[in-house]
Structures are given as C-alpha cells and as structure tokens.
Design a protein around this motif. Structure first.
Motif, PDB file in Angstrom:
ATOM      1  N   VAL A 203      12.182 -21.154  -1.757  1.00  0.00           N
ATOM      2  CA  VAL A 203      12.938 -21.832  -2.813  1.00  0.00           C
ATOM      3  C   VAL A 203      12.769 -21.088  -4.129  1.00  0.00           C
ATOM      4  CG1 VAL A 203      12.908 -23.874  -4.299  1.00  0.00           C
ATOM      5  CG2 VAL A 203      13.042 -24.144  -1.836  1.00  0.00           C
ATOM      6  N   GLY A 204      13.880 -20.826  -4.786  1.00  0.00           N
ATOM      7  CA  GLY A 204      13.872 -20.152  -6.075  1.00  0.00           C
ATOM      8  C   GLY A 204      14.355 -18.726  -6.025  1.00  0.00           C
TER       9      GLY A 204
ATOM     10  N   VAL B 136      17.893 -14.556  -9.187  1.00  0.00           N
ATOM     11  CA  VAL B 136      18.688 -13.337  -9.383  1.00  0.00           C
ATOM     12  C   VAL B 136      19.196 -13.245 -10.819  1.00  0.00           C
ATOM     13  CG1 VAL B 136      20.833 -12.171  -8.700  1.00  0.00           C
ATOM     14  CG2 VAL B 136      19.304 -13.115  -6.955  1.00  0.00           C
ATOM     15  N   TRP B 137      19.501 -14.382 -11.433  1.00  0.00           N
ATOM     16  CA  TRP B 137      19.959 -14.358 -12.831  1.00  0.00           C
ATOM     17  C   TRP B 137      18.906 -13.697 -13.722  1.00  0.00           C
ATOM     18  CZ3 TRP B 137      24.838 -14.928 -13.143  1.00  0.00           C
ATOM     19  CH2 TRP B 137      25.532 -15.890 -12.410  1.00  0.00           C
ATOM     20  N   ARG B 138      17.644 -13.930 -13.386  1.00  0.00           N
ATOM     21  CA  ARG B 138      16.570 -13.378 -14.208  1.00  0.00           C
ATOM     22  C   ARG B 138      16.304 -11.907 -13.866  1.00  0.00           C
ATOM     23  NH1 ARG B 138      13.049 -16.826 -13.035  1.00  0.00           N
ATOM     24  NH2 ARG B 138      13.117 -18.171 -14.860  1.00  0.00           N
ATOM     25  N   THR B 139      16.273 -11.582 -12.569  1.00  0.00           N
ATOM     26  CA  THR B 139      15.909 -10.226 -12.168  1.00  0.00           C
ATOM     27  C   THR B 139      17.027  -9.220 -12.390  1.00  0.00           C
ATOM     28  OG1 THR B 139      16.563 -10.736  -9.886  1.00  0.00           O
ATOM     29  CG2 THR B 139      14.246 -11.064 -10.475  1.00  0.00           C
ATOM     30  N   ARG B 140      18.287  -9.646 -12.177  1.00  0.00           N
ATOM     31  CA  ARG B 140      19.407  -8.709 -12.309  1.00  0.00           C
ATOM     32  C   ARG B 140      19.999  -8.699 -13.714  1.00  0.00           C
ATOM     33  NH1 ARG B 140      21.758  -7.154  -7.345  1.00  0.00           N
ATOM     34  NH2 ARG B 140      20.089  -7.177  -5.771  1.00  0.00           N
ATOM     35  N   TYR B 141      20.043  -9.868 -14.354  1.00  0.00           N
ATOM     36  CA  TYR B 141      20.731  -9.971 -15.645  1.00  0.00           C
ATOM     37  C   TYR B 141      19.781 -10.284 -16.808  1.00  0.00           C
ATOM     38  CZ  TYR B 141      24.875 -10.180 -12.678  1.00  0.00           C
ATOM     39  OH  TYR B 141      25.854  -9.901 -11.756  1.00  0.00           O
ATOM     40  N   HIS B 142      18.487 -10.428 -16.498  1.00  0.00           N
ATOM     41  CA  HIS B 142      17.486 -10.733 -17.540  1.00  0.00           C
ATOM     42  C   HIS B 142      17.879 -11.978 -18.325  1.00  0.00           C
ATOM     43  CE1 HIS B 142      15.816  -6.835 -16.563  1.00  0.00           C
ATOM     44  NE2 HIS B 142      16.997  -6.276 -16.801  1.00  0.00           N
TER      45      HIS B 142
ATOM     46  N   ASP C 114      17.243 -16.057 -18.438  1.00  0.00           N
ATOM     47  CA  ASP C 114      16.396 -17.168 -17.984  1.00  0.00           C
ATOM     48  C   ASP C 114      17.142 -18.480 -18.208  1.00  0.00           C
ATOM     49  OD1 ASP C 114      14.483 -19.009 -17.369  1.00  0.00           O
ATOM     50  OD2 ASP C 114      12.875 -18.035 -18.492  1.00  0.00           O
ATOM     51  N   LEU C 115      17.812 -18.960 -17.160  1.00  0.00           N
ATOM     52  CA  LEU C 115      18.577 -20.200 -17.290  1.00  0.00           C
ATOM     53  C   LEU C 115      17.669 -21.400 -17.530  1.00  0.00           C
ATOM     54  CD1 LEU C 115      21.366 -19.840 -14.562  1.00  0.00           C
ATOM     55  CD2 LEU C 115      21.631 -19.822 -17.037  1.00  0.00           C
ATOM     56  N   ASP C 116      16.444 -21.355 -17.010  1.00  0.00           N
ATOM     57  CA  ASP C 116      15.526 -22.476 -17.240  1.00  0.00           C
ATOM     58  C   ASP C 116      15.266 -22.670 -18.729  1.00  0.00           C
ATOM     59  OD1 ASP C 116      15.413 -22.780 -14.548  1.00  0.00           O
ATOM     60  OD2 ASP C 116      13.388 -21.993 -14.293  1.00  0.00           O
ATOM     61  N   THR C 117      15.014 -21.589 -19.421  1.00  0.00           N
ATOM     62  CA  THR C 117      14.744 -21.676 -20.861  1.00  0.00           C
ATOM     63  C   THR C 117      15.961 -22.163 -21.634  1.00  0.00           C
ATOM     64  OG1 THR C 117      13.154 -19.857 -20.671  1.00  0.00           O
ATOM     65  CG2 THR C 117      13.993 -20.360 -22.872  1.00  0.00           C
ATOM     66  N   LEU C 118      17.134 -21.793 -21.184  1.00  0.00           N
ATOM     67  CA  LEU C 118      18.363 -22.175 -21.885  1.00  0.00           C
ATOM     68  C   LEU C 118      18.790 -23.613 -21.585  1.00  0.00           C
ATOM     69  CD1 LEU C 118      20.446 -18.894 -21.373  1.00  0.00           C
ATOM     70  CD2 LEU C 118      19.275 -19.634 -23.463  1.00  0.00           C
TER      71      LEU C 118
ATOM     72  N   PRO D  20      30.549 -14.511 -10.257  1.00  0.00           N
ATOM     73  CA  PRO D  20      29.545 -15.393  -9.633  1.00  0.00           C
ATOM     74  C   PRO D  20      28.537 -14.588  -8.825  1.00  0.00           C
ATOM     75  CG  PRO D  20      31.623 -15.517  -8.449  1.00  0.00           C
ATOM     76  CD  PRO D  20      31.892 -14.698  -9.674  1.00  0.00           C
ATOM     77  N   LEU D  21      27.500 -15.278  -8.358  1.00  0.00           N
ATOM     78  CA  LEU D  21      26.396 -14.617  -7.675  1.00  0.00           C
ATOM     79  C   LEU D  21      26.829 -13.889  -6.407  1.00  0.00           C
ATOM     80  CD1 LEU D  21      23.405 -17.150  -7.895  1.00  0.00           C
ATOM     81  CD2 LEU D  21      23.605 -14.936  -9.016  1.00  0.00           C
TER      82      LEU D  21
END
Length: 850
Positions: free
Chosen positions: A128-129, A134-140, A142-146, A283-284
């Motif tokens: 899980v996760g 991928v948003w963090r590793t490929r595009y740098h 962090d959706l969690d922070t936003l 999209p992903l």
C-alpha cells in the motif's frame, strides 16, 4: 451477525486486475471499511483486535499479510528476541522445543544459527502506498502535504462534538452536501483552481469519474489507488467508516460516509495537481512501469518471517509453560463448605482486580471472591438526572432494550469559570484573561507542588450520584422512552440474577453480605480515560450496574422465583453494590442505609479490611511507577498514589491492562494461592454445576472478543506504536472530542499511547478453562465468531481436566495432551520483599499459607 470469515470472503471478491475490468465502487468501499482501523470515538474507547480484518486466517499468516500489505510491525525486533533469550526471559528448553516442533527438512542446528546469529537485510516496503507514491518519486510532488492539512481541518470541524464555539454550516445535509453548499454561497473557496470547484458544484461526477482524471481509464488501478489514498490517513478514514456504520457513536449526529470523504479528497487532489501543473497534465497510467500490485495476493513466508514467528512462539511459551506448570502442580485450596463464608465479593474479571482479590482474601481468609464480566449481566442505557444523552452500560456488541434513569440527585458538578464560552468573546474574554487568567496561571503552578482534584478531572465516583434513586423496576410495560423500556420486570430481573449466579457457581452457601464491586478509573488531562474504565460497560464505570443487580437480588419477589428455580437466598443475606477506583485504589459502597443494624456492624468491619487490602494493592502497583519508593509503608504509598492521580502533569495515571497475558475460567481454588502478578483475567466458573457447558458458552463468547481484544490491542500497540498505536501522548492534541492527533493537522492516532504499553510484553492471551476438553470443544464450536478466535490461534486455549488434573492444548481443531517442561512451582512465604525491588514481570509463585 456475519463472521470475520464471511466478511473477508466478501472483501476478497476482487474487482479484477486486468486492464479494462469494470470498477465496482460499492465492492471497493466495502473492502476498504473491512481493513481500515475500527476505533470508535474517544468516549466509546473499547478495546478490540487491531488487525480484525485478518482474523479469518491463522495468526502467523494474518499478521504476516498485514505487515506485507500495510507495512505494520507485527512482532518484536529480532534483536529484542535475542536479548530476551540471553536474559533468560526466553527459556533455553522452550527454544529447543520450538525448533524441534517445526520439522521442514532443515537441521535444528541450522535453525539455531538462523535464529541466534544470522543477520538479515532490509525487508521489502509495504504494498500500500506504492502507486500513489509515484507523484512524489517522479514529479517531486507531495500530495499529502498539499491536501491533508486542509482535509483534516474540514473533517474535524464537521465532526466536532463540542470543542468549537460555532457549528459547521449546512449540517442538515450530508458532508459532501454541506461542502457543496458552502462553495455555492461563501465568498471564499476550499479550492484554488476552477475545475475541482466546478466539479463539486455540478454534483454529477462519481468517484470513478474523478479517478479517471487522476489515474486514467485503466480501472485495474482504481482500487489500489483508493487504498493508497485512504491508508495515507487511516485514522481519519477509519473513524469516518465507523461513524457511517454506527452513527449513534456520536452524541451530536453528523451524516458522513466514506464515499463522501473519498469524493472530496479526490477533488482536493485534482485541485492540487491543477495548481502545480496547470490544467494540462497526464494521469498516472501514462507513466511506464507503474507499480501495479495485487494487494491481497497470497505470498509465501520468507525465512526472516519464519524466524520471527518461531521467536514469538518461544517467547510466549516460556511464559505459558510456567503458568501451566503452576496450575497443574500447585496445591489447590479447599473451601470450608460447612458454614457460609464471612462475606462474598464479586468483581469484574479485569486483570487489575486480580491482585485486589488476593489482598482481600489475605485479610479475610474465610471470605470468598468471584470474578465475572463487570456489567454483571444487566444490559441497559443509563441517563443521569439532568443528562441530555443515554449512556450504554453493557458490552459494545449488545444492543440494550432497557433504560435506567437517575432521579433525586443532590449533587452538582463544579465548573471552572475560566472555561466559560464567554472567555472567547472580545470584551468579556479580555476581562477574564486579565483577571481569572492570572489566577489560573497561579493554580497551574500550585498544582505542580500540590496536585488537587478539580472540576476538569474524570472522577470515577461522579458517574452517578450514590445517594440518588434509580428506575430499576418496571411495573407497566407501556412505561417506555424512545423505544426503550424503563426498568426491568420481575421476570426479567429473575432471569438476569439467575444467569449471573449460576455462571459463577454461586447458588448456595450465601454469606450474610455479598458485595458486587464494579470498577472505574479517575484521571485528569487524559483523552484515553474511557480505556481505563470497564470494557464490559462500554468504557464506563460499573457503579450503576452494581447497584442495579444488587437491587434485583435483594428484591423479595425475585428471591421467591429464584427459590422455585433452586437458588435459595437466605432472608438475612443482602447484596451490596460498590465501585473500585483502580487508579486511586479507593472503594465506595452504595445503599448502606438499607442494611440492618447487625449487618451494618459487620459491614463496617469489612470496610476496614477492604481499606487495608487497598493499601496493599497500591503498594504492589507502585513498583511499576516512577518517583514512588515501594519500600515505604503501604498506607503512605497509597496516599502518594491518590495524589499522583490528580496531577495535571502525570502521563501515566495508571498502567491499566499492561502486562495482561492470561485468562482463567474456573473455580477460585485453581489459582487462589498463586501469585500471577496482575497479569490474569479471572472468571469464576464451576464445571460441576454446568456439565453441558451452557453457561460456559456465554462466558467464552465474551472472553474471546473482550479479553482477547484487550490483549491484542496491547500487543499490536506495543510492537508498532507508530502505526498501530498512538505514539507518545505528550504531543497529543484532542480533535473535536473524537480522537487525538500529533499537532493541529495530523492524522488521528488509533490504538494506545506509549505510556500505556511501554512495560507490556506482547504475548497472546492464554485462556485456561476448567472443564472436560470435549465439553470445551463442543462449547466453542457453537458460535463461529468465538470458534475463530481459538481455531486461528489469535488467543490460545488450554483445558484443565478437572478430575485427571491434566492439561490439554487446543490446536488445529482438537485438544491434545500438554505436559509442561517445568515439573514444579516455586513456593514463597512472603511476596512483598520481592515486589519492593522488582520492576519487571515476576515469575509465578505458590504463596504459602500461614
């Protein structure tokens, strides 16, 4: 009620992993609810198996899958096991036996090397996760922070149960409807871009439509993404799922669903992505080599996982074997049945009452004590006088049909004026800050040196007014309120009193005074206060239950009917209710004025005995507590314990169920002279009076989920206090009176804080039942959910053969003879000198009688 197996089978009905497979929103939401934490709001903190979703599998397999999928730590670290072995906490003979019991073609010497010496590298990251990461590793990015800070604040404001001054607007509709109404009418917006705002206002898009924007048209990725999304904040998601399924868990009802939470969060993610990339982004699914995972695909255990499982088995049986040896080889006490005991006292099965019963029996060797579920078989809602809501006083799964109301109360709760809502206004708030604010600061400083009881304290004896009256008897079936019958009829009283007395084996030889002692706990500045009260009373004190069942047992009409059913209670025998505060080690008795002059004199003598026993109990507890010298006089230590309970700065008001590991269902003679170090739940039971296991069924049906749930919540909170526990309570912030988080914007923390589990040894509960093995087997097989606990070894079960004196372990669906490796139990004359110098768990001893 569906069993875990049925629920899990439904949860594993996969939407499919092939590209283009249809996405079943209802199925996925059901599966999410199954795996999310099932913790209710703080006011109903009832212990449960944290990994309940995996309970349909064998314990080792279930916790392994939980670790692989969600990244939970499910056992001690390898170095911790090896250290315990070096210290002797894991016995060498048990260690060797565990190696021999698992033949797999590998030589024992090889396994010995793997367990004691071999080093293992980093383990795979959880499934899980991975996709959403991928948003963090490929595009740098962090959706969690936003997204999370805004999402959590909105959720907390919407679900708030009394922290905020103003209610969330537009609550007459659903959560998503309220957000939509705000967006349509407010001058500001939760969104920074147009698309997400427009999608919300139109109200036409589904979760699948939003996933299409974020993930793409490949529906095989949707379930994986939603699991990633919700387990990024499993605390809030789990709470929303619980509130949706159990709306009564909130006093101030809020219509919310997991669907609405996911829908709104996906909109926030779209808004964040639009704000970062602009309106045009792919999209992903457009990314090559996406981490596609079938979360629930079965995987074989690795060598490292097998090593940990074997260490855990050795760790547990090092304790179990010594206990079983003590049960088998110790001298059994014999009661004098020629005359009634001096008095009889009935306690909750709670492990914290284990030591108090021992001290009471030491003070009065001719008394008799019993243990049973702390709601004492009377299930109802309770409404204190002037109370706005009903309070459930029975086990969580039970739905009562009765209401007990309090009237004639003379007590009034004190209030702190500086906590008034007026302190938030501009003018009065400034005035209060400049006047009472300084007084509050002085009081705070004074509390450091001299703690005292204040209005903000949760005081066990304030649960209800001991001098008030209760509507216990119902003389008119039409006397109802909100669909609940007010009080019990005579026949209903008889059924409950008979069930209680027969279940614990108290059907004759009644003492002049029979005490029914519920328990609760006092604390201050403690959001988890409900976890310290009686679990059988839904996390509340058992004082009202004790009074109610005593009234029933003292009722003349009830006694006449009981006599016709073979239970003759002498006319001079009186049942007296009481409440034991397990934090302060105080006891309060109810309805003493109804006793005859002769019984009052006897009662006063017993009260003095109870006080001395409470002193001894406080001294024994003190060995685990810092800043208290356990060598001091017992009464002096007791006073220190009371002062400690009211300290605003004390993170450990008491250690609650820490170190629980055992449950004994049988006659008191089985363990009366054993020192069990407050580690045992104890339920009284007389197999002679229940040859077919009728009452045993009711006991084990409660023991498995209640005691097993307590044990496993402590187990998993201990081995993974960050994900399965609540971390340290010192930085906890109470969110809307429903949960705790670290800071203002954090996820809700499920499980128990570190201050409740730091001394706990994570071992599964061992249940010892005194009855013939075949009767025990027939009993547990009557109920699928109960049988699952034992069959899959989430708790261990051993039957003590009452005539042979032999032990039988339940394993793989049947009982097999167990012979302890220990062949004796050490005896000791005085346990106090050992208690004064010990902070770790103390081995089981047989206590010599004078």
């Amino acid at each position: 009620m569906k069993s875990h197996t049925e629920d899990h089978n439904a949860a594993l009905h996969h939407a499919g992993a092939a590209n283009g497979t249809a996405f079943d929103e209802h199925e996925v939401l059901h599966r999410l609810k199954h795996y999310l934490p099932a913790q209710s709001p703080l006011k109903d903190f009832v212990h449960h198996n944290t990994l309940h979703a995996f309970q349909d599998r064998k314990f080792e397999e279930g916790i392994r899958e939980a670790s692989e999928i969600f990244g939970y730590k499910v056992s001690l670290m390898l170095d911790e096991y090896r250290s315990a072995y070096k210290k002797g906490q894991i016995r060498a003979d048990i260690f060797e036996k565990v190696i021999q019991l698992h033949p797999d073609g590998t030589a024992p010497a090889d396994w010995r090397h793997r367990m004691l010496e071999k080093q293992y590298g980093p383990q795979p990251k959880p499934l899980v996760g991975r996709l959403r990461n991928v948003w963090r590793t490929r595009y740098h990015l962090d959706l969690d922070t936003l997204v999370h800070p805004l999402l959590f604040r909105i959720l907390c404001s919407y679900l708030d149960q009394g922290v905020s001054i103003w209610d969330f607007p537009a609550q007459e509709t659903t959560f998503l409807g309220a957000i939509r109404e705000l967006e349509r009418n407010a001058f500001s917006s939760f969104f920074k871009t147009k698309r997400a705002r427009q999608l919300l206002k139109e109200g036409k898009c589904s979760i699948q439509d939003l996933l299409t924007i974020i993930v793409g048209k490949d529906t095989s990725l949707y379930e994986q993404y939603l699991f990633d999304l919700q387990f990024a904040h499993q605390g809030w998601s789990g709470l929303v799922a619980q509130v949706e399924d159990h709306p009564e868990s909130l006093l101030d009802y809020k219509p919310i669903s997991l669907h609405d939470l996911i829908h709104f969060e996906l909109l926030l993610e779209i808004d964040a992505l639009d704000g970062h990339f602009g309106s045009k982004w792919k999209p992903l699914e457009s990314i090559e080599d996406l981490p596609r995972e079938d979360l629930f695909d079965h995987r074989a255990a690795s060598e490292f996982q097998i090593v940990l499982a074997r260490w855990q088995e050795a760790f547990e049986w090092s304790y179990y074997d010594s206990i079983l040896a003590a049960v088998k080889y110790s001298e059994k006490s014999t009661a004098d049945l020629t005359r009634p005991p001096r008095f009889q006292a009935m306690f909750c099965i709670d492990d914290r009452e284990c030591s108090l019963r021992r001290y009471i029996e030491a003070e009065a060797p001719d008394c008799e004590t019993f243990g049973t579920a702390g709601f004492f078989g009377v299930e109802f809602f309770f409404q204190p006088e002037g109370g706005k809501f009903y309070t459930k006083l029975c086990p969580a799964p039970v739905t009562p049909k009765y209401l007990i109301k309090e009237f004639g109360s003379q007590s009034h709760r004190k209030k702190d004026i500086h906590l008034s809502k007026r302190s938030h206004s501009l003018g009065q708030g400034w005035l209060i800050a400049q006047t009472l604010g300084f007084w509050s600061a002085f009081r705070l400083f004074l509390n450091i040196a001299r703690p005292s009881m204040g209005p903000a304290m949760t005081y066990a004896f304030q649960h209800h007014d001991r001098l008030a009256n209760l509507t216990i008897e119902n003389t008119d079936p039409n006397h109802t309120e909100n669909g609940l019958q007010v009080g019990f009829s005579i026949d209903e009283m008889v059924t409950r009193v008979e069930g209680l007395l027969r279940s614990i084996g108290l059907i004759d030889n009644f003492a002049p005074l029979v005490y029914v002692v519920g328990h609760g706990s006092s604390s201050i500045n403690n959001p988890h206060y409900a976890a310290y009260d009686c679990g059988a009373c839904s996390g509340r004190p058992g004082s009202v239950n004790a009074r109610v069942v005593c009234h029933m047992a003292n009722h003349e009409a009830v006694r006449r009917e009981l006599a016709e059913r073979g239970i003759v209670i002498p006319a001079q025998t009186r049942f007296v209710g009481a409440l034991h505060d397990t934090c302060r080690d105080e006891i309060e008795f109810f309805d003493e004025a109804l006793l005859s002059p002769q019984l009052i004199q006897m009662h006063e003598e017993h009260v003095a005995m109870f006080e001395r026993a409470l002193d001894g109990n406080a001294k024994e507890r003190s060995r685990r507590l810092e800043l208290i010298d356990s060598h001091k006089n017992a009464h002096f230590i007791h006073e220190r314990i009371k002062a400690r309970s009211v300290s605003l700065f004390e993170p450990r008001p008491e250690l609650n169920h820490a170190t629980n590991a055992l449950c004994v269902v049988g006659h008191r003679s089985l363990t009366k002279h054993l020192f069990l170090d407050r580690r045992s739940f104890m339920n009284s039971y007389n197999y002679r009076q229940d040859p077919e296991g009728k009452y045993l069924f009711g006991i084990l049906k409660a023991v498995a989920p209640v005691c097993g749930g307590i044990n496993l919540e402590y187990f998993f909170s201990r081995v993974d206090n960050q994900k399965l526990g609540a971390g340290s309570k010192l930085p906890h912030n109470v969110m809307g009176l429903i949960g705790v988080a670290n800071g203002a914007d954090g996820d809700l923390r499920p499980g128990l804080p570190s201050q409740m589990i730091e001394i706990h040894d994570p071992v599964r509960l061992l249940v010892i039942v005194e009855h013939y093995p075949q009767v025990v087997l027939n009993t547990i097989q009557q109920h699928a959910e109960t049988y699952e606990w034992f069959l899959n070894e989430w708790v261990h079960l051993v039957a003590y053969h009452p005539t042979e004196g032999e032990l039988y372990q339940f394993k793989n669906g049947h009982f097999e003879h167990y012979s302890p490796l220990c062949d004796h139990v050490d005896s000791i004359q005085q346990i106090v000198p050992i208690l004064e110098d010990a902070t770790d768990n103390i081995p089981v001893y047989q206590l010599k009688t004078k």
